[in-house]
Design a protein around this motif. Structure first.
Motif, PDB file in Angstrom:
ATOM      1  N   LEU A 780      30.037  62.989  -0.737  1.00 30.62           N
ATOM      2  CA  LEU A 780      28.817  62.604  -1.020  1.00 30.62           C
ATOM      3  C   LEU A 780      28.985  61.311  -1.878  1.00 30.62           C
ATOM      4  CD1 LEU A 780      25.525  62.480  -1.627  1.00 30.62           C
ATOM      5  CD2 LEU A 780      25.803  64.837  -2.766  1.00 30.62           C
ATOM      6  N   LEU A 781      29.813  61.163  -3.344  1.00 33.54           N
ATOM      7  CA  LEU A 781      29.646  61.039  -4.622  1.00 33.54           C
ATOM      8  C   LEU A 781      30.054  59.827  -4.189  1.00 33.54           C
ATOM      9  CD1 LEU A 781      31.162  63.105  -6.454  1.00 33.54           C
ATOM     10  CD2 LEU A 781      29.348  62.666  -7.195  1.00 33.54           C
ATOM     11  N   TYR A 782      30.966  59.532  -2.819  1.00 32.26           N
ATOM     12  CA  TYR A 782      31.101  58.214  -2.742  1.00 32.26           C
ATOM     13  C   TYR A 782      30.315  57.314  -1.890  1.00 32.26           C
ATOM     14  CZ  TYR A 782      34.946  54.873  -0.582  1.00 32.26           C
ATOM     15  OH  TYR A 782      35.632  53.362   0.317  1.00 32.26           O
ATOM     16  N   GLY A 783      29.853  57.708  -0.961  1.00 32.14           N
ATOM     17  CA  GLY A 783      28.580  56.783   0.055  1.00 32.14           C
ATOM     18  C   GLY A 783      27.783  56.842  -1.156  1.00 32.14           C
ATOM     19  N   GLU A 784      27.211  57.467  -2.346  1.00 33.17           N
ATOM     20  CA  GLU A 784      26.348  56.961  -3.097  1.00 33.17           C
ATOM     21  C   GLU A 784      26.771  55.964  -3.827  1.00 33.17           C
ATOM     22  OE1 GLU A 784      24.454  61.030  -4.883  1.00 33.17           O
ATOM     23  OE2 GLU A 784      25.963  60.444  -5.718  1.00 33.17           O
ATOM     24  N   TRP A 785      28.035  56.184  -4.124  1.00 31.72           N
ATOM     25  CA  TRP A 785      28.369  54.847  -4.647  1.00 31.72           C
ATOM     26  C   TRP A 785      28.742  53.501  -3.928  1.00 31.72           C
ATOM     27  CZ3 TRP A 785      33.094  51.802  -4.334  1.00 31.72           C
ATOM     28  CH2 TRP A 785      33.364  51.005  -4.850  1.00 31.72           C
ATOM     29  N   LEU A 786      28.778  53.796  -3.156  1.00 33.48           N
ATOM     30  CA  LEU A 786      28.860  52.940  -1.906  1.00 33.48           C
ATOM     31  C   LEU A 786      26.901  52.201  -1.472  1.00 33.48           C
ATOM     32  CD1 LEU A 786      31.109  54.556   0.613  1.00 33.48           C
ATOM     33  CD2 LEU A 786      31.659  51.839  -0.002  1.00 33.48           C
ATOM     34  N   ARG A 787      26.547  53.514  -1.043  1.00 34.95           N
ATOM     35  CA  ARG A 787      24.703  53.233  -1.382  1.00 34.95           C
ATOM     36  C   ARG A 787      24.681  52.171  -2.567  1.00 34.95           C
ATOM     37  NH1 ARG A 787      20.334  52.765  -3.869  1.00 34.95           N
ATOM     38  NH2 ARG A 787      21.180  55.331  -4.344  1.00 34.95           N
ATOM     39  N   ARG A 788      25.096  52.505  -3.892  1.00 36.52           N
ATOM     40  CA  ARG A 788      24.663  51.709  -4.846  1.00 36.52           C
ATOM     41  C   ARG A 788      25.423  49.969  -4.576  1.00 36.52           C
ATOM     42  NH1 ARG A 788      25.391  56.748  -7.625  1.00 36.52           N
ATOM     43  NH2 ARG A 788      26.807  55.172  -8.601  1.00 36.52           N
ATOM     44  N   ASN A 790      24.893  48.335  -1.821  1.00 37.29           N
ATOM     45  CA  ASN A 790      24.962  48.290  -1.189  1.00 37.29           C
ATOM     46  C   ASN A 790      25.170  47.691   0.051  1.00 37.29           C
ATOM     47  OD1 ASN A 790      21.936  46.746   0.191  1.00 37.29           O
ATOM     48  ND2 ASN A 790      22.043  44.986  -0.147  1.00 37.29           N
ATOM     49  N   ARG A 791      26.535  48.963   0.477  1.00 39.17           N
ATOM     50  CA  ARG A 791      27.301  48.613   1.118  1.00 39.17           C
ATOM     51  C   ARG A 791      26.610  49.689   2.021  1.00 39.17           C
ATOM     52  NH1 ARG A 791      33.420  48.855  -1.742  1.00 39.17           N
ATOM     53  NH2 ARG A 791      33.977  49.499   0.888  1.00 39.17           N
ATOM     54  N   ARG A 792      25.612  49.486   3.004  1.00 43.07           N
ATOM     55  CA  ARG A 792      24.977  50.369   3.160  1.00 43.07           C
ATOM     56  C   ARG A 792      25.618  51.591   4.481  1.00 43.07           C
ATOM     57  NH1 ARG A 792      18.406  48.807   3.807  1.00 43.07           N
ATOM     58  NH2 ARG A 792      18.725  48.685   0.822  1.00 43.07           N
ATOM     59  N   SER A 793      26.237  50.165   4.949  1.00 44.27           N
ATOM     60  CA  SER A 793      27.158  50.866   6.947  1.00 44.27           C
ATOM     61  C   SER A 793      28.492  51.976   6.306  1.00 44.27           C
ATOM     62  CB  SER A 793      27.871  49.877   7.620  1.00 44.27           C
ATOM     63  OG  SER A 793      28.192  50.126   8.448  1.00 44.27           O
ATOM     64  N   ASP A 794      29.446  51.440   5.343  1.00 43.73           N
ATOM     65  CA  ASP A 794      29.863  51.922   5.057  1.00 43.73           C
ATOM     66  C   ASP A 794      29.388  53.523   4.057  1.00 43.73           C
ATOM     67  OD1 ASP A 794      31.794  49.952   5.918  1.00 43.73           O
ATOM     68  OD2 ASP A 794      31.923  49.371   3.484  1.00 43.73           O
ATOM     69  N   LEU A 799      28.133  59.065   4.265  1.00 47.17           N
ATOM     70  CA  LEU A 799      26.744  60.827   4.095  1.00 47.17           C
ATOM     71  C   LEU A 799      26.947  61.212   4.793  1.00 47.17           C
ATOM     72  CD1 LEU A 799      24.957  58.025   1.846  1.00 47.17           C
ATOM     73  CD2 LEU A 799      26.041  59.526   0.849  1.00 47.17           C
ATOM     74  N   ARG A 800      26.603  61.183   6.529  1.00 44.78           N
ATOM     75  CA  ARG A 800      26.990  61.794   7.111  1.00 44.78           C
ATOM     76  C   ARG A 800      27.449  62.731   7.252  1.00 44.78           C
ATOM     77  NH1 ARG A 800      27.656  57.589  10.442  1.00 44.78           N
ATOM     78  NH2 ARG A 800      25.347  55.587  11.187  1.00 44.78           N
ATOM     79  N   THR A 825      19.548  54.272   2.678  1.00 43.57           N
ATOM     80  CA  THR A 825      19.818  53.030   3.336  1.00 43.57           C
ATOM     81  C   THR A 825      20.136  52.774   4.771  1.00 43.57           C
ATOM     82  OG1 THR A 825      21.548  55.103   5.147  1.00 43.57           O
ATOM     83  CG2 THR A 825      22.275  54.709   3.275  1.00 43.57           C
ATOM     84  N   GLY A 826      18.844  53.094   5.341  1.00 44.71           N
ATOM     85  CA  GLY A 826      17.616  53.244   6.658  1.00 44.71           C
ATOM     86  C   GLY A 826      18.241  54.320   7.455  1.00 44.71           C
ATOM     87  N   GLU A 827      18.576  55.225   6.762  1.00 46.84           N
ATOM     88  CA  GLU A 827      19.135  55.660   8.275  1.00 46.84           C
ATOM     89  C   GLU A 827      17.823  57.035   8.891  1.00 46.84           C
ATOM     90  OE1 GLU A 827      21.972  59.465   9.595  1.00 46.84           O
ATOM     91  OE2 GLU A 827      23.095  56.884   9.699  1.00 46.84           O
ATOM     92  N   THR A 828      17.624  57.506   9.377  1.00 43.62           N
ATOM     93  CA  THR A 828      16.198  58.079   9.644  1.00 43.62           C
ATOM     94  C   THR A 828      17.446  60.132   9.515  1.00 43.62           C
ATOM     95  OG1 THR A 828      15.227  57.112  11.065  1.00 43.62           O
ATOM     96  CG2 THR A 828      14.031  58.983  10.956  1.00 43.62           C
ATOM     97  N   VAL A 829      16.732  60.905   8.887  1.00 40.02           N
ATOM     98  CA  VAL A 829      17.010  61.910   8.795  1.00 40.02           C
ATOM     99  C   VAL A 829      16.515  62.923   9.131  1.00 40.02           C
ATOM    100  CG1 VAL A 829      18.334  63.597   7.174  1.00 40.02           C
ATOM    101  CG2 VAL A 829      18.409  60.716   6.664  1.00 40.02           C
ATOM    102  N   ARG A 830      16.883  63.547  10.662  1.00 37.93           N
ATOM    103  CA  ARG A 830      16.130  64.607  10.848  1.00 37.93           C
ATOM    104  C   ARG A 830      16.127  65.723  10.744  1.00 37.93           C
ATOM    105  NH1 ARG A 830      17.596  60.978  15.038  1.00 37.93           N
ATOM    106  NH2 ARG A 830      15.344  60.296  16.392  1.00 37.93           N
ATOM    107  N   LYS A 831      16.149  66.591  10.945  1.00 38.59           N
ATOM    108  CA  LYS A 831      15.836  67.766  10.159  1.00 38.59           C
ATOM    109  C   LYS A 831      16.621  68.526  11.562  1.00 38.59           C
ATOM    110  CE  LYS A 831      11.554  68.133   7.141  1.00 38.59           C
ATOM    111  NZ  LYS A 831      10.452  69.384   6.855  1.00 38.59           N
ATOM    112  N   ARG A 832      17.105  69.805  10.889  1.00 43.93           N
ATOM    113  CA  ARG A 832      17.868  70.138  11.568  1.00 43.93           C
ATOM    114  C   ARG A 832      17.016  70.787  12.516  1.00 43.93           C
ATOM    115  NH1 ARG A 832      21.043  76.444   9.820  1.00 43.93           N
ATOM    116  NH2 ARG A 832      22.428  76.097  11.361  1.00 43.93           N
ATOM    117  N   THR A 833      17.754  70.804  13.758  1.00 40.07           N
ATOM    118  CA  THR A 833      16.958  71.538  14.990  1.00 40.07           C
ATOM    119  C   THR A 833      18.108  72.446  15.156  1.00 40.07           C
ATOM    120  OG1 THR A 833      18.018  70.075  16.193  1.00 40.07           O
ATOM    121  CG2 THR A 833      16.011  69.374  15.144  1.00 40.07           C
TER     122      THR A 833
END
Length: 897
Positions: A780-788, A790-794, A799-800, A825-833
């Motif tokens: 999570l922390l790595y993904g947050e830094w990458l998103r800041r 602007n490395r959204r794909s990484d 984050l997933r 990052t532009g990804e649609t997050v679905r609630k748990r099904t």
């Protein structure tokens, strides 16, 4: 409540009890439908609890009912009430697993053997109830629980919390006010006085003649509608005597007034009848042949029973039955000391010393006048037998009376000390100080005097682990030097642990412990390691601390925190898993709550929140049954990880407040750490940093708090604070050198000075152990830094999996934090099904299913989870239904899916 036609007979019409009757009818319907039910009837003496138990019993076939009653004279005899309750069911004992059957028979004195643990006896009673109910639903009723012996209370509370699908009704009657703590947390039904109209009808049925309506209303008001008071207090009074109620307002409790009424009625009976009632009151088993043999010794003939039965005070049939428990106590309290001694002597004379030596000794003890070494020695032997059955409270009672009867001051003091030790072992620390004071009146050997001081200090630490506990432990350890080296080391270790817990200076205990010859036993190794840490620092102590991490249940409260301090997650998991298994297999009830809570902490680190929650629920049940407290760290961590702010803050505040009052600095620091963890999950970083800073001052919580502080301060923009916390963390992590330590340090470095290398190192190292939650937090922390950056794909790559794990394990606040980042990052997050909650496996069902996959039989699973085999079978059927399978062979594949 109802018109009483005679002992054991109820009128057809119940007065004013429709609500209670409907509740009891529902209970029996559920039991006949295959479920178990537990109920505690609470009300003042005479409110009608016993009559309600009679109503229940009258609705069941006679061979489906087992009854017992707590008896005050036997409240110190181990398993006394439990044995009476189980006696009609012992024909099923051969169906129990051998360890449980042996434990029950040893506990009941039916065979000799090593002292059984109380948990095994609890499992045996649970199994006995289930086996008896396999043929037809079973009703067990226990009246007057305020007079239960300690062991019966513990076992029955344990069983009540584990009954589920056995077709057993377990119903208690508890007197209130005054007994609210007994059977606490079980379903309750309040039994209050009758409504005014019904109370007047009941009163009119026993009034000797017409009474003014205002006087009648005053009587109803004075008795608060208490049925027994309405029935009994007017007896023997003329209309003239009732003209002003019961002779003016009486402030004494209703129970006292009813008992006084029974005492007046007893006093009017012939002397032989009074003696018969007293003998029946002293003999708790209702054993009619034994009673008649004792009465023959007392020169009381059979004709003496008629007046008591005509007065509806007692019924003599297959067993002795009193009209009400207050009749028994009224007779007992009406007697003179000489009469009581005479009756006890008669029972001692007619009790077989081979068949029932302990009850004979107890009667002899109460019959003794003055000092009697022969009886004292007999009581001491009874204490040994009680300890062998696991009855420490009974052993203490025997030893206390033995001390009172001992003339020689030296053995008198030794017996008083032994009684104190038995009281402490029985979980009754409040009764120890008086016994220790009695022991100190006699000449004590130096070792016994040191034992007195040690026990006094241990009691202080057990009752309050705050700052007051350490100095007495240290003093006791110093006195033990030169007398008992092993005991001295163990006491210094406890003193060191107490100082650590309280946040006190560790050096006095560490210096004294180091001065002793080093021991290679577990306590000695741990004392050496902790002393080195306190005096020389963390790095020199590491090899010694690592060597001290041995499997010892008695030291688990220290070894598990030490495993965390040396950053060894493998040992942490190994120790806690072993401890739970060892405690379960040994039936070690009094250490099980601690092992369960410590194991739950290890499971939380591995993101197994549901499993940890199940263990904490089980520990809570154990704590309520035994009165023992567990370590709060796992419960605080669980509620913080779940991220539900209100319940989390309520628990944190409660734990913090209680710890502050007791001076428990370690627990206070735990509460601050939990607040930091909660706020980090919720994204409130300034609040998290403030709470973490307050937690860093305690040695045993520091590295947990520093980890939270680095994250919180870095996110809050407090770079200098984050860097300082990172550097303090490095003082331990670099010395420890494990993957857990170095991975945590790499993550702290990455938060202060972000880089791909550090984040990837952190994830890689943490992934080598069983630290699933920390891995997800690093992602999570790595993904947050990458998103800041602007490395959204990484960023999505990390984050997933973090979001999926947080969501799957129930860490709602961290899942929401990861979802926000994914959305950014532009990804649609679905609630748990998936299936709705009712169709998912509960933690207990999940445990049962996994044990079944591992090849455990239903009885084996029942022993592991403290359930009956029938309950396990019932849960497995639910698991099959939820998973859409029909057999155990399909379980593994269904669970994997």
């Amino acid at each position: 409540m109802w018109t009483v036609l005679g002992p054991g007979r109820l009128a057809d019409v119940l007065l004013g009890r429709r609500r209670e009757q409907e509740t009891l009818d529902r209970l029996l319907r559920d039991v006949r439908g295959g479920r178990s039910r537990v109920l505690v009837l609470r009300g003042e003496a005479g409110a009608g609890k016993t009559a309600l138990l009679d109503y229940l019993a009258d609705t069941m076939p006679g061979d489906s009912v087992s009854r017992a009653i707590g008896v005050e004279p036997e409240s110190e005899i181990a398993y006394a009430t439990l044995q009476r309750l189980c006696a009609p069911l012992m024909g099923h004992v051969d169906r129990l697993p051998e360890p449980q059957r042996q434990a029950l028979e040893i506990g009941f004195g039916l065979r000799s053997g090593p002292a059984p643990d109380v948990l095994l006896i609890g499992l045996a009673v649970l199994g006995l109830f289930a086996e008896a109910a396999a043929e037809r639903p079973l009703l067990c009723v226990v009246d007057d629980v305020q007079w239960l012996d300690r062991m019966s209370e513990v076992i029955l509370t344990f069983v009540a919390r584990r009954l589920d699908a056995e077709s057993v009704a377990l119903v208690f009657a508890a007197r209130s006010p005054g007994d609210e703590e007994l059977l606490g947390g079980l379903p309750e039904l309040r039994v209050d006085g009758l409504p005014d109209g019904d109370a007047r009808v009941l009163l009119d049925s026993v009034l000797p003649g017409p009474v003014d309506a205002r006087v009648r209303d005053r009587i109803v008001a004075d008795t608060h509608g208490n049925p027994l008071a309405l029935l009994e207090l007017p007896r023997g009074l003329s209309p003239a005597e009732l003209a002003f109620g019961f002779g003016g307002r009486n402030a004494s409790p209703i129970a006292n007034r009813i008992e006084q009424g029974f005492q007046r009625r007893i006093a009017e009976l012939p002397a032989d009848t009074q003696m018969l009632l007293l003998a029946a009151a002293v003999e708790p088993l209702g054993d009619v042949p034994l009673l008649w043999r004792a009465l023959e010794r007392l020169k009381v003939g059979p004709d003496a029973a008629a007046p008591a039965e005509s007065a509806e005070l007692i019924q003599l049939g297959a067993r002795v039955r009193f009209r009400h428990p207050l009749v028994r106590s009224a007779s007992w309290r009406s007697a003179t000391p000489a009469q009581l001694r005479e009756v006890h002597q008669a029972f001692a004379d007619v009790t077989d010393p081979r068949q029932d030596p302990d009850r004979r000794a107890w009667h002899r003890a109460h019959a003794a006048v003055g000092l009697d070494e022969e009886v004292a020695a007999e009581l001491e032997q009874s204490a040994d037998r009680a300890r062998a059955r696991g009855g420490h409270a009974a052993a203490a009672a025997f030893l206390e009376r033995a001390a009172e009867l001992t003339a020689d001051p030296k053995p008198r003091a030794a017996r008083a000390l032994a009684a104190a030790q038995a009281r402490f072992a029985a979980g009754e620390p409040g009764k120890v100080p008086e016994l220790l004071a009695a022991a100190e009146l006699g000449p004590l050997e130096p070792l016994h005097q040191a034992g007195v001081e040690r026990l006094r200090a241990q009691v202080a630490f057990a009752v309050n682990r705050g700052r007051a506990a350490g100095p007495p432990l240290l003093a006791a350890a110093q006195r033990l030097e030169g007398l008992d080296l092993v005991a001295a080391r163990e006491t210094y270790l406890t003193a060191l642990g107490a100082a650590l817990h309280a946040g006190d200076d560790l050096r006095p205990a560490a210096e004294a412990g180091r001065a002793l010859p080093a021991g290679d036993d577990p306590a000695g190794l741990l004392l050496t390691g902790l002393s080195t840490w306190a005096l020389d620092g963390y790095e020199p102590a590491l090899p010694q601390l690592t060597r001290a991490l041995t499997e010892d249940l008695g030291l688990l409260w220290l070894t598990v925190p030490v495993a965390q301090e040396v950053w060894d997650d493998a040992v942490w998991h190994r120790l806690t898993a072993w401890a739970v298994g060892a405690a379960r297999s040994a039936g070690a009830l009094f250490v099980l709550p601690t092992t369960l809570t410590l194991r739950a902490g290890a499971l939380l680190a591995d993101a197994r929140l549901a499993d940890a929650s199940a263990l904490l629920d089980e520990a809570r049940s154990m704590q309520e049954a035994t009165g023992l407290a567990g370590d709060p760290f796992a419960a605080l961590t669980l509620v913080s990880l779940r991220g539900e702010e209100k319940p989390a803050l309520e628990l944190i505040e409660s734990v913090s407040r209680d710890a502050g009052e007791r001076g428990e600095a370690r627990v206070t620091a735990m509460a601050h750490h939990a607040r930091a963890l909660l706020n980090n999950g919720l994204g409130r970083y300034s609040a998290a940093a403030s709470a973490a800073q307050q937690a860093t001052g305690h040695l045993a919580v520091t590295h947990w708090a520093l980890r939270e502080l680095v994250e919180a301060a870095a996110h809050a923009g407090e770079t200098a604070v984050a860097a300082e916390a990172r550097d303090r963390l490095a003082e331990h992590t670099l010395s420890a050198g494990t993957d857990w330590a170095l991975g945590t340090q790499a993550l702290a470095d990455a938060l202060v000075s972000p880089s791909d290398d550090k984040y990837e190192e952190a994830i890689s190292r943490l992934s080598t152990g069983r630290l699933g939650f920390l891995v997800a937090r690093a992602q999570l922390l790595y993904g947050e830094w990458l998103r800041r950056c602007n490395r959204r794909s990484d960023a999505r790559t990390y984050l997933r999996p973090a979001h999926e794990l947080f969501q799957a394990c129930g860490a709602a606040s961290f899942a929401a934090r990861a979802a926000r980042e994914l959305t950014a990052t532009g990804e649609t997050v679905r609630k748990r099904t998936g299936p709705v909650n009712e169709e998912e496996l509960t933690p207990q069902e999940s445990q049962i299913a996994r044990l079944a996959v591992a090849g455990k039989t239903n009885p084996e699973i029942a022993a592991v989870l403290f359930l009956s085999p029938r309950t396990v079978e019932w849960h497995l059927r639910k698991v099959f239904t939820k998973l859409g399978i029909t057999s155990r062979r399909e379980l593994e594949g269904a669970l994997a899916t």
